[in-house]
Enzyme design. Structure first.
Site, PDB file in Angstrom:
ATOM      1  N   LYS A 221     -55.497  67.851 -42.439  1.00 30.45           N
ATOM      2  CA  LYS A 221     -54.499  67.255 -41.540  1.00 30.45           C
ATOM      3  C   LYS A 221     -54.509  67.936 -40.175  1.00 30.45           C
ATOM      4  CE  LYS A 221     -51.548  65.088 -44.980  1.00 30.45           C
ATOM      5  NZ  LYS A 221     -50.238  65.042 -45.664  1.00 30.45           N
ATOM      6  N   ARG A 256     -53.009  68.696 -53.135  1.00 32.66           N
ATOM      7  CA  ARG A 256     -53.740  67.434 -52.959  1.00 32.66           C
ATOM      8  C   ARG A 256     -54.817  67.683 -51.901  1.00 32.66           C
ATOM      9  NH1 ARG A 256     -53.326  63.231 -49.211  1.00 32.66           N
ATOM     10  NH2 ARG A 256     -53.785  61.158 -50.012  1.00 32.66           N
TER      11      ARG A 256
HETATM   12  C1  8Y4 Z   1     -57.032  64.045 -42.127  1.00 36.32           C
HETATM   13  C2  8Y4 Z   1     -57.030  63.794 -43.470  1.00 36.32           C
HETATM   14  C3  8Y4 Z   1     -55.918  63.748 -41.383  1.00 36.32           C
HETATM   15  C4  8Y4 Z   1     -55.932  63.223 -44.076  1.00 36.32           C
HETATM   16  C5  8Y4 Z   1     -54.815  63.178 -41.978  1.00 36.32           C
HETATM   17  C6  8Y4 Z   1     -54.816  62.908 -43.333  1.00 36.32           C
HETATM   18  C7  8Y4 Z   1     -49.730  62.801 -48.433  1.00 36.32           C
HETATM   19  C8  8Y4 Z   1     -49.819  61.844 -49.437  1.00 36.32           C
HETATM   20  C9  8Y4 Z   1     -51.036  61.252 -47.744  1.00 36.32           C
HETATM   21  C10 8Y4 Z   1     -48.892  63.934 -48.634  1.00 36.32           C
HETATM   22  C11 8Y4 Z   1     -48.392  63.005 -50.795  1.00 36.32           C
HETATM   23  C12 8Y4 Z   1     -53.380  62.078 -45.133  1.00 36.32           C
HETATM   24  C13 8Y4 Z   1     -50.987  59.660 -49.706  1.00 36.32           C
HETATM   25  C14 8Y4 Z   1     -52.212  61.177 -45.250  1.00 36.32           C
HETATM   26  N1  8Y4 Z   1     -50.512  62.425 -47.384  1.00 36.32           N
HETATM   27  N2  8Y4 Z   1     -49.159  61.932 -50.616  1.00 36.32           N
HETATM   28  N3  8Y4 Z   1     -50.638  60.866 -48.986  1.00 36.32           N
HETATM   29  N4  8Y4 Z   1     -48.247  63.988 -49.834  1.00 36.32           N
HETATM   30  N5  8Y4 Z   1     -47.731  63.163 -51.933  1.00 36.32           N
HETATM   31  N6  8Y4 Z   1     -53.706  62.287 -43.843  1.00 36.32           N
HETATM   32  O1  8Y4 Z   1     -48.720  64.817 -47.797  1.00 36.32           O
HETATM   33  O2  8Y4 Z   1     -53.943  62.540 -46.090  1.00 36.32           O
HETATM   34  S1  8Y4 Z   1     -52.109  60.273 -46.782  1.00 36.32           S
END
Ligand code: 8Y4
Length: 277
Positions: A221, A256
């Site tokens: 992130k 995760r």
């Molecule tokens: C790079 C990689 C930049 C990934 C942004 C992202 C969460 C989640 C997501 C979380 C739970 C993401 C489905 C967003 N984030 N579920 N999901 N908690 N429980 N962004 O923080 O991964 S998606």
């Protein structure tokens, strides 16, 4: 502590890894390489081999500004992948959805856990999860995915996130969801500045203190990119592993992640250290 669903159990006495499997065509951080069922199965199998205890499957892109997905589109992305993985792999499956219809169909198809970034706020979601009688991850978000990063604001981010999650937990209990089925998640990046995210990570113990299992999800992130000075999400592996390890050292029992093998190694070193105390 443990997660139990549909005859399957996962002990949370040692921290467990949830591997991220994206089935959205625009899954940005893996370049959309795994968007057919066969490729999803291959990716899931690799993550299980590398040490994932849960595979998280999501058909809605929650990237800020992403297009909304219709119910039919979400169902057609998620259900075949859940069916295939539950038949072929010995792993727990969580489904990243806020829609009661998707929750029901996914559990019918073999999913074990509901992962809801909207913390069961959609109409019918609370009663659906109560009926399904399965574990659910309640995540904190300020605002809505499309606009949440425009001007996040808190007086005390740690207290506000904790209070929100405890309120949602109460709503779940009132709706008849069992306490043993609740998992809390601070929602890194969801309506939060980089500073807010690091304050939450620094004070993660305050969420762990609630007694509910805590999931930490900061893999790749922007908070990792900001600290490391890396703009390309898929190059944020080492910083993400550090964040996962810090989370676990503060008491999170689920992480995760995109990079399962690297995270497993870090957690193995932590385990070896703890075992020598
Ligand atoms: C790079 C990689 C930049 C990934 C942004 C992202 C969460 C989640 C997501 C979380 C739970 C993401 C489905 C967003 N984030 N579920 N999901 N908690 N429980 N962004 O923080 O991964 S998606």
């Amino acid at each position: 502590m443990k997660i139990a669903a549909f005859g399957r159990e996962l002990s949370l006495d040692s921290p467990k890894i949830m591997g991220i499997l994206n089935v959205t065509p625009d899954s940005f951080s893996d370049g959309g390489r795994y968007n057919t069922t066969d490729k999803a199965l291959d990716h899931a199998a690799v993550m299980v081999e590398e040490g994932a205890s849960i595979i998280d499957i999501g058909g809605e892109s929650t990237r800020p500004g992403a297009a909304e997905v219709s119910l039919d589109e979400e169902l057609s992305r998620v259900v075949p992948v859940v069916e295939t993985i539950s038949c072929r792999l010995d792993v727990m499956i969580s489904v990243d959805t806020s829609q009661p219809e998707v929750m029901k169909s996914a559990v019918e198809a073999g999913a074990h856990i509901i992962n809801d970034i909207r913390a069961l706020s959609v109409d019918g979601a609370l009663s659906t999860v109560a009926d399904l009688n399965c574990p659910v991850i309640l995540m904190h978000m300020q605002g809505k995915p499309r606009t949440m990063q425009i001007a996040p604001h808190y007086t005390d981010v740690v207290a506000e996130v904790r209070k929100f999650l405890l309120n949602r937990a109460e709503a779940c209990l009132t709706a008849g969801i069992r306490k043993e089925n609740l998992i809390l998640d601070p929602g890194f990046g969801f309506g939060k500045s980089v500073e807010d995210n690091y304050r939450l990570l620094a004070h993660l113990e305050e969420l762990v203190d609630t007694g509910y299992p805590v999931l930490s999800a900061l893999s790749r992130k922007s908070m990792i990119g900001a600290a490391c000075g890396i703009s390309q999400a898929d190059l944020r592996v080492t910083g993400s592993v550090a964040g996962a390890l810090i989370s676990v050292m503060k008491g999170a029992c689920l992480v995760r992640v995109h990079d399962v093998a690297q995270t497993r190694e870090a957690l193995d070193v932590y385990r070896a250290t703890r075992n020598s105390f």
